[in-house]
Design a protein around this motif. Structure first.
Motif, PDB file in Angstrom:
ATOM      1  N   LYS A  90       0.840  -1.202   0.000  1.00 43.92           N
ATOM      2  CA  LYS A  90       0.000   0.000   0.000  1.00 43.92           C
ATOM      3  C   LYS A  90       0.874   1.251   0.000  1.00 43.92           C
ATOM      4  N   LYS A  91       0.419   2.270  -0.710  1.00 44.02           N
ATOM      5  CA  LYS A  91       1.214   3.484  -0.877  1.00 44.02           C
ATOM      6  C   LYS A  91       1.478   4.200   0.440  1.00 44.02           C
ATOM      7  N   GLU A  92       0.615   3.969   1.441  1.00 40.54           N
ATOM      8  CA  GLU A  92       0.785   4.631   2.732  1.00 40.54           C
ATOM      9  C   GLU A  92       2.083   4.232   3.422  1.00 40.54           C
ATOM     10  N   LYS A 109       4.480   0.067  -5.338  1.00 43.91           N
ATOM     11  CA  LYS A 109       3.557   0.946  -4.620  1.00 43.91           C
ATOM     12  C   LYS A 109       2.178   0.884  -5.272  1.00 43.91           C
ATOM     13  N   ASP A 111      -1.986   2.118  -4.940  1.00 34.63           N
ATOM     14  CA  ASP A 111      -3.037   2.930  -4.343  1.00 34.63           C
ATOM     15  C   ASP A 111      -4.301   2.078  -4.298  1.00 34.63           C
ATOM     16  N   ARG A 112      -4.696   1.651  -3.107  1.00 35.26           N
ATOM     17  CA  ARG A 112      -5.822   0.736  -2.969  1.00 35.26           C
ATOM     18  C   ARG A 112      -7.172   1.418  -3.094  1.00 35.26           C
ATOM     19  N   SER A 113      -7.177   2.759  -3.136  1.00 27.92           N
ATOM     20  CA  SER A 113      -8.442   3.483  -3.192  1.00 27.92           C
ATOM     21  C   SER A 113      -8.966   3.655  -4.616  1.00 27.92           C
ATOM     22  N   THR A 140      -5.559  -6.469   3.340  1.00 29.03           N
ATOM     23  CA  THR A 140      -5.075  -5.658   4.454  1.00 29.03           C
ATOM     24  C   THR A 140      -4.748  -6.575   5.616  1.00 29.03           C
TER      25      THR A 140
END
Length: 240
Positions: A90-92, A109, A111-113, A140
């Motif tokens: 995840k990018k976070e 990387k 972006d899961r959104s 997750t």
């Protein structure tokens, strides 16, 4: 109009994005550097017990499907796996100095959104180049029991034809450490069990929504069975 791998309609083929990702193919050499760093850290801080690593195909594309109950699960697999691994992360997690570091060791990387076309293309490029793609199919961190899978793993497996190797990480979340509460106790044993590779598709080559749903169900059965077997082999029981 291209569709996200989780949004295809039944009977309609789900395709990979055809637009350039704008990102370079993750470095195999970088992933090997990451593996060597992982070897030092994981064996230096804990006592990994690795079972079944010989089952991992020595060459060609492979997908590691890893359960996820603790943040060290990914680094642990990277450090003990017999081949360098490119994880979808995840990018976070790519914050501050970790951003160039993770990219430098060949990690992806995502972006899961949104439907992250760049990450999807990079992951397929890894497999096309004969590399190892690491995925947390639950999407997750949670119980790490493969109870709920997202369709991404099925998409990559069916789209690429790469075999899936189930990987169970056990012991990483049993109890917090005394010195660092967010990590397992230092020098504690953590088991990593690699399973038999299997094909996620039905052999027809179909990539419709229905085919991906069937592949996801097939994958979940295989992963759940592997986790149960790993618990028997290691003597670890599921926590209630």
């Amino acid at each position: 109009m291209r569709r996200h791998p989780r949004r295809g309609e039944a009977g309609r083929e789900v395709t990979a994005p055809s637009v350039p990702s704008g990102k370079a193919v993750p470095s195999e050499k970088g992933a090997e550097v990451g593996r060597r760093i992982g070897v030092g850290l994981m064996y230096g801080l804990w006592k990994p017990r690795v079972l079944g690593s010989w089952k991992v195909p020595a060459t060609g594309p492979v997908i590691f499907a890893v359960n996820h109950s603790h943040n060290i699960d990914g680094p642990m697999v990277m450090g003990v796996a017999p081949r360098p691994t490119h994880f979808l992360i995840k990018k976070e997690a790519f914050i501050g100095p970790l951003d160039p570091f993770l990219l430098g060791i060949g990690q992806l990387k995502v972006d899961r959104s949104v439907a992250d076309r760049g990450a999807i293309t990079q992951a397929l490029d890894v497999l096309s180049a004969g590399g190892v793609l690491g995925i947390f199919p639950e999407g997750t961190r949670g119980e790490g029991d493969f109870a709920s899978l997202r369709a991404g793993l099925a998409y990559f497996a069916v789209r690429s034809g790469a075999p899936v190797v189930p990987v169970a990480v056990l012991g990483s979340s049993e109890r917090p450490g005394r010195l660092i509460k967010g990590l397992p106790p230092l020098r504690s044993r953590i088991d990593v069990v690699f399973g038999d590779p299997f094909e996620a598709g039905d052999g027809s080559g179909r990539r419709t929504r229905k085919a991906l749903d069937e592949a996801t169900e097939r994958i979940q059965k295989q992963l759940t069975a592997h986790l149960e077997n790993a618990r028997r082999l290691t003597g670890r029981q599921a926590t209630l």
